[in-house]
Design an enzyme around this catalytic site. Structure first.
Site, mmCIF file in Angstrom:
data_model
loop_
_atom_site.group_PDB
_atom_site.id
_atom_site.type_symbol
_atom_site.label_atom_id
_atom_site.label_comp_id
_atom_site.label_asym_id
_atom_site.label_seq_id
_atom_site.Cartn_x
_atom_site.Cartn_y
_atom_site.Cartn_z
ATOM 1 N N TYR A 163 -8.898 4.116 10.745
ATOM 2 C CA TYR A 163 -7.606 4.352 11.403
ATOM 3 C C TYR A 163 -6.876 5.467 10.666
ATOM 4 O O TYR A 163 -7.165 5.734 9.492
ATOM 5 C CB TYR A 163 -6.740 3.073 11.414
ATOM 6 C CG TYR A 163 -6.359 2.561 10.038
ATOM 7 C CD1 TYR A 163 -5.225 3.034 9.376
ATOM 8 C CD2 TYR A 163 -7.138 1.606 9.391
ATOM 9 C CE1 TYR A 163 -4.881 2.574 8.113
ATOM 10 C CE2 TYR A 163 -6.798 1.139 8.120
ATOM 11 C CZ TYR A 163 -5.670 1.623 7.489
ATOM 12 O OH TYR A 163 -5.330 1.181 6.232
ATOM 13 N N THR A 200 -7.785 1.033 3.090
ATOM 14 C CA THR A 200 -9.097 1.532 3.530
ATOM 15 C C THR A 200 -9.014 2.939 4.131
ATOM 16 O O THR A 200 -10.018 3.647 4.133
ATOM 17 C CB THR A 200 -9.735 0.592 4.558
ATOM 18 O OG1 THR A 200 -8.861 0.470 5.684
ATOM 19 C CG2 THR A 200 -10.012 -0.775 3.957
ATOM 20 N N HIS A 238 -4.468 -12.826 1.954
ATOM 21 C CA HIS A 238 -3.912 -13.463 3.150
ATOM 22 C C HIS A 238 -4.593 -14.798 3.487
ATOM 23 O O HIS A 238 -4.922 -15.072 4.659
ATOM 24 C CB HIS A 238 -3.984 -12.504 4.349
ATOM 25 C CG HIS A 238 -3.674 -11.064 4.014
ATOM 26 N ND1 HIS A 238 -2.751 -10.705 3.041
ATOM 27 C CD2 HIS A 238 -4.173 -9.887 4.488
ATOM 28 C CE1 HIS A 238 -2.707 -9.383 2.943
ATOM 29 N NE2 HIS A 238 -3.557 -8.863 3.809
ATOM 30 N N ASP A 245 2.857 -6.664 2.143
ATOM 31 C CA ASP A 245 1.851 -5.917 2.918
ATOM 32 C C ASP A 245 2.440 -4.635 3.531
ATOM 33 O O ASP A 245 1.824 -4.036 4.413
ATOM 34 C CB ASP A 245 1.174 -6.756 4.002
ATOM 35 C CG ASP A 245 -0.074 -6.074 4.556
ATOM 36 O OD1 ASP A 245 -0.750 -5.369 3.785
ATOM 37 O OD2 ASP A 245 -0.349 -6.211 5.774
ATOM 38 N N HIS A 304 0.844 -1.202 0.000
ATOM 39 C CA HIS A 304 0.000 0.000 0.000
ATOM 40 C C HIS A 304 0.877 1.249 0.000
ATOM 41 O O HIS A 304 2.056 1.191 0.332
ATOM 42 C CB HIS A 304 -0.872 0.072 1.263
ATOM 43 C CG HIS A 304 -1.594 -1.183 1.611
ATOM 44 N ND1 HIS A 304 -2.732 -1.605 0.964
ATOM 45 C CD2 HIS A 304 -1.360 -2.114 2.577
ATOM 46 C CE1 HIS A 304 -3.173 -2.723 1.505
ATOM 47 N NE2 HIS A 304 -2.355 -3.068 2.478
ATOM 48 N N ARG A 364 -11.137 -3.993 -4.930
ATOM 49 C CA ARG A 364 -11.092 -4.756 -3.684
ATOM 50 C C ARG A 364 -12.416 -4.623 -2.950
ATOM 51 O O ARG A 364 -12.936 -3.506 -2.781
ATOM 52 C CB ARG A 364 -9.975 -4.206 -2.803
ATOM 53 C CG ARG A 364 -9.638 -5.081 -1.607
ATOM 54 C CD ARG A 364 -8.600 -4.389 -0.753
ATOM 55 N NE ARG A 364 -7.923 -5.279 0.169
ATOM 56 C CZ ARG A 364 -7.294 -4.867 1.269
ATOM 57 N NH1 ARG A 364 -7.243 -3.576 1.554
ATOM 58 N NH2 ARG A 364 -6.704 -5.719 2.064
HETATM 59 C C1 0GY Z 1 -3.832 -5.338 4.786
HETATM 60 C C2 0GY Z 1 -4.535 -5.573 6.042
HETATM 61 C C3 0GY Z 1 -5.223 -4.666 6.792
HETATM 62 C C4 0GY Z 1 -5.628 -3.362 6.355
HETATM 63 C C5 0GY Z 1 -5.998 -3.028 5.116
HETATM 64 O O1 0GY Z 1 -6.747 -1.545 3.515
HETATM 65 C C6 0GY Z 1 -6.502 -1.709 4.706
HETATM 66 O O2 0GY Z 1 -6.671 -0.846 5.565
HETATM 67 O O3 0GY Z 1 -5.943 -3.899 4.129
HETATM 68 C C7 0GY Z 1 -5.625 -5.052 8.147
HETATM 69 O O4 0GY Z 1 -5.775 -4.186 9.009
HETATM 70 O O5 0GY Z 1 -5.785 -6.283 8.394
HETATM 71 O O6 0GY Z 1 -3.919 -6.161 3.882
HETATM 72 O O7 0GY Z 1 -3.191 -4.313 4.660
#
Ligand code: 0GY
Length: 303
Positions: free
Chosen positions: A49, A77, A181, A257, A33, A124
């Protein structure tokens, strides 16, 4: 705009070690990301978050340090359906990054075409409640039917306990489906038990379903401590990931990740994560498929 991080936020690990394992030439980090930076690309008002910044340049320098050639950048997210930070990273990657976006039903065909030109190849759908407010399934299905003609795929993120309830929706999706995952197995349960067995059956019965064998640091209960005196961290996750790689060698992807959102107890050394790879893909043939052939087929089929 300046943002205050979520209390207890762990920043990504600066100065990761050089992995002992050398990825094959052309390897793809297929799950990572970018976060902001917040002053350029503000985090979304509906986020659950607020992270530290993690820029495209920092991502690309990690890619080079770890011995990887390309990235697949998945919309995080914390940016909601505002894909600007991710798309900016794709545009500055020199063709070395593809993207997975979050879109709403209201997106226009012209916007989808623009995303495709920038390198987006998937959307996604997230079913992890601590990360998002759920989008109704009919809306998601409509989005899936809109992106299918572009040759895009759907990435799904869910927890293992929710798979039975989500199965009908997942199996109705009209595209390639990539699971984040390994569907987040509970690794304290047996690898040949009913819960992970359902996930294996899901993949076995549906040849359009792929899995990322990523995030041992998130799934592990034992943590990064090496059990065998080598660099075999996250040993409790190995049987799960190895089973998926060996059973479905042509439908697996791997990713760091980075920058590892929402970890609570430790931040992984990304070099150590790369050294996890030969434990789950023990032969050069499996490594080539996992790190090069499979992601290239999905994200750069023209090359
Ligand atoms: C990941 C896992 C997480 C978060 C997100 O997009 C995201 O905020 O994917 C998580 O908190 O488990 O794949 O990055």
């Amino acid at each position: 705009m300046s943002f205050e991080k979520t209390p207890g936020w762990l920043d990504w690990y600066a100065g990761p070690s050089k992995p002992a394992f050398t990825p094959p030439p052309g390897s793809v980090d297929a799950h990572c990301h970018v976060f902001g930076p917040g002053h350029l690309f503000p985090f979304a008002p509906e986020r659950k978050y607020t992270p530290c910044d993690a820029s495209k340049d920092q991502l690309f320098s990690l890619r080079d340090h770890l011995g990887f050639a390309r990235n697949v950048i998945v919309q995080a997210t914390c940016h909601g359906a505002d894909n600007r930070a991710m798309i900016d990273a794709l545009r500055h990657s020199g063709g070395k990054a593809r993207g997975v976006a979050t879109v709403k039903r209201s997106i226009s065909d012209a916007e989808l075409a623009g995303m495709h030109a920038a390198g987006v190849r998937g959307v996604r759908f997230n079913f992890v409640r601590r990360l998002v407010d759920f989008t109704p399934k009919d809306e998601l299905m409509e989005i899936a039917s809109r992106i299918a003609p572009l040759g895009w795929h759907v990435v799904i993120y869910f927890e293992a306990v929710d798979l039975p309830e989500l199965m009908d929706f997942f199996t109705a999706l009209p595209t390639t489906v990539v699971v984040d995952h390994m569907g987040r197995p509970d690794v304290t349960k047996p690898v040949d038990g009913p819960e992970f067995g359902l996930f294996v059956k899901f993949m076995r019965d549906h040849p359009n379903v792929w899995s990322k064998v990523s995030c041992p640091e998130r799934l592990s209960v034992g943590g990064p401590k090496a059990l065998d005196g080598e660099r075999a961290a996250y040993a409790d996750v190995v049987p799960f990931a190895k089973a998926i790689v060996e059973t479905f060698p042509d439908r697996v992807l791997w990713g760091t990740d980075w920058p590892h959102p929402n970890l609570k107890d430790h931040m992984p050394d990304d070099g150590l994560l790369v050294d996890f790879i030969p434990h789950i893909a023990p032969t050069p043939q499996l490594q080539q498929k996992l790190l090069v052939d499979n992601p290239m087929r999905l994200y750069w089929p023209e090359e």
